[in-house]
Design a protein around this motif. Structure first.
Motif, mmCIF file in Angstrom:
data_model
loop_
_atom_site.group_PDB
_atom_site.id
_atom_site.type_symbol
_atom_site.label_atom_id
_atom_site.label_comp_id
_atom_site.label_asym_id
_atom_site.label_seq_id
_atom_site.Cartn_x
_atom_site.Cartn_y
_atom_site.Cartn_z
ATOM 1 N N UNK A 36 42.700 51.824 37.371
ATOM 2 C CA UNK A 36 42.526 52.625 36.165
ATOM 3 C C UNK A 36 42.937 54.073 36.272
ATOM 4 N N UNK A 37 43.390 54.505 37.455
ATOM 5 C CA UNK A 37 43.831 55.886 37.636
ATOM 6 C C UNK A 37 45.199 56.069 36.985
ATOM 7 N N UNK A 164 30.264 62.540 41.802
ATOM 8 C CA UNK A 164 31.218 62.705 40.702
ATOM 9 C C UNK A 164 30.522 62.893 39.361
ATOM 10 N N UNK A 165 29.467 62.137 39.113
ATOM 11 C CA UNK A 165 28.771 62.241 37.830
ATOM 12 C C UNK A 165 28.230 63.649 37.619
ATOM 13 N N UNK A 166 27.769 64.281 38.692
ATOM 14 C CA UNK A 166 27.265 65.658 38.564
ATOM 15 C C UNK A 166 28.347 66.587 38.039
ATOM 16 N N UNK A 167 29.560 66.431 38.560
ATOM 17 C CA UNK A 167 30.656 67.282 38.093
ATOM 18 C C UNK A 167 30.969 66.999 36.626
ATOM 19 N N UNK A 168 30.979 65.728 36.241
ATOM 20 C CA UNK A 168 31.229 65.391 34.837
ATOM 21 C C UNK A 168 30.140 65.978 33.937
ATOM 22 N N UNK A 169 28.910 65.960 34.406
ATOM 23 C CA UNK A 169 27.793 66.420 33.581
ATOM 24 C C UNK A 169 27.678 67.942 33.527
ATOM 25 N N UNK A 176 39.498 66.288 41.274
ATOM 26 C CA UNK A 176 40.547 65.803 42.164
ATOM 27 C C UNK A 176 39.893 65.119 43.347
ATOM 28 N N UNK A 177 40.301 63.893 43.627
ATOM 29 C CA UNK A 177 39.632 63.090 44.649
ATOM 30 C C UNK A 177 40.641 62.667 45.706
ATOM 31 N N UNK A 178 40.340 62.980 46.951
ATOM 32 C CA UNK A 178 41.237 62.639 48.040
ATOM 33 C C UNK A 178 40.654 61.620 48.991
ATOM 34 N N UNK A 179 40.026 62.093 50.072
ATOM 35 C CA UNK A 179 39.581 61.230 51.158
ATOM 36 C C UNK A 179 38.568 60.172 50.783
ATOM 37 N N UNK A 180 37.763 60.423 49.766
ATOM 38 C CA UNK A 180 36.769 59.418 49.373
ATOM 39 C C UNK A 180 37.392 58.296 48.555
ATOM 40 N N UNK A 181 38.669 58.445 48.220
ATOM 41 C CA UNK A 181 39.393 57.421 47.469
ATOM 42 C C UNK A 181 40.513 56.796 48.303
ATOM 43 N N UNK A 182 41.247 57.654 49.014
ATOM 44 C CA UNK A 182 42.368 57.213 49.851
ATOM 45 C C UNK A 182 42.206 57.861 51.218
ATOM 46 N N UNK A 183 42.094 57.076 52.269
ATOM 47 C CA UNK A 183 41.991 57.675 53.593
ATOM 48 C C UNK A 183 42.803 56.882 54.611
ATOM 49 N N UNK A 200 38.281 51.975 40.529
ATOM 50 C CA UNK A 200 37.505 51.415 39.422
ATOM 51 C C UNK A 200 36.132 52.063 39.329
ATOM 52 N N UNK A 201 35.516 52.339 40.465
ATOM 53 C CA UNK A 201 34.190 52.952 40.454
ATOM 54 C C UNK A 201 34.234 54.365 39.889
ATOM 55 N N UNK A 202 35.261 55.128 40.269
ATOM 56 C CA UNK A 202 35.387 56.478 39.709
ATOM 57 C C UNK A 202 35.603 56.410 38.193
ATOM 58 N N UNK A 203 36.426 55.477 37.744
ATOM 59 C CA UNK A 203 36.681 55.345 36.312
ATOM 60 C C UNK A 203 35.429 54.893 35.578
#
Length: 212
Positions: A36-37, A164-169, A176-183, A200-203
């Motif tokens: 979904x990215x 992530x939800x904290x940042x959205x709220x 921007x997401x790096x190591x926690x998504x692609x490592x 999918x979880x981030x989306x």
């Protein structure tokens, strides 16, 4: 507002691709796409980054493909020639922003203070990247938008599924997401399914916030 910046604000999640080799970059982006990215950046310190941007632009026409770790105006120009839709920089450099503006490509510079954020806006940046966001905390966006509500802010550095939800709220326009998504471990194992699952979880977290 620039169309690319608008799309980033809508998508809210930008995947940061920083690799030791670009051998599997198309597999990585396809995995992100399936999750979904729709916005990714390829850092310029990834081997073959400019060629990868050209390749990805041809393969994923409905994604926005940016260049990251853009340190100066010449690097910005090279990324623009490669077809980058947007440029991210770890620091604030006026010449880099002006180079992007000259060619109609938005530059998202890195800032850490309200003063830097305002200077970036005055130079022509429509979004600023607070980096590393972990150093200023999740309330920074809300606090800085009090006196400067015209700012768009992206959080980069330390963003994960756990926060992530904290940042959205808390008023951040995007993350921007790096190591926690692609490592490196996932890439070495060719575990592209896990990258898709994390995407999918981030989306899902984004959509939960948007739908509230």
């Amino acid at each position: 507002m620039n169309d690319v910046i608008h799309q980033i604000n809508v998508e809210k999640v930008v995947a940061i691709i920083r690799l030791d080799s670009n051998l599997h970059i198309e597999d990585i982006v396809r995995s992100l796409y399936e999750g979904g990215i729709r916005a990714v950046e390829v850092t310029l310190n990834t081997p073959g980054a400019l060629d990868s941007i050209k390749q990805l632009k041809g393969s994923f026409s409905d994604m926005v493909i940016g260049a990251g770790t853009v340190l100066d105006a010449p690097s910005a120009y090279s990324a623009i020639l490669a077809g980058a839709d947007f440029l991210l920089a770890p620091t604030l450099q006026k010449e880099t922003i002006l180079m992007g503006s000259r060619h109609g490509v938005p530059v998202i510079p890195g800032v850490m203070t309200p003063t830097e954020a305002l200077k970036a806006y005055e130079y022509g940046a429509q979004t600023v990247k607070v980096f590393p966001a972990r150093s200023v905390g999740v309330n920074f966006a809300k606090d800085v938008k009090g006196p400067m509500p015209f700012l768009n802010v992206m959080a980069v550095g330390g963003v994960s599924l756990e926060n992530a939800v904290e940042y959205f709220e808390k008023g951040w326009n995007s993350i921007g997401v790096g190591g926690s998504l692609i490592n490196r471990k996932l890439i070495d194992q060719r575990n592209f399914e896990e990258i898709t699952d994390r995407a999918k979880q981030f989306i899902q977290l984004r959509d939960q916030k948007v739908c509230k």
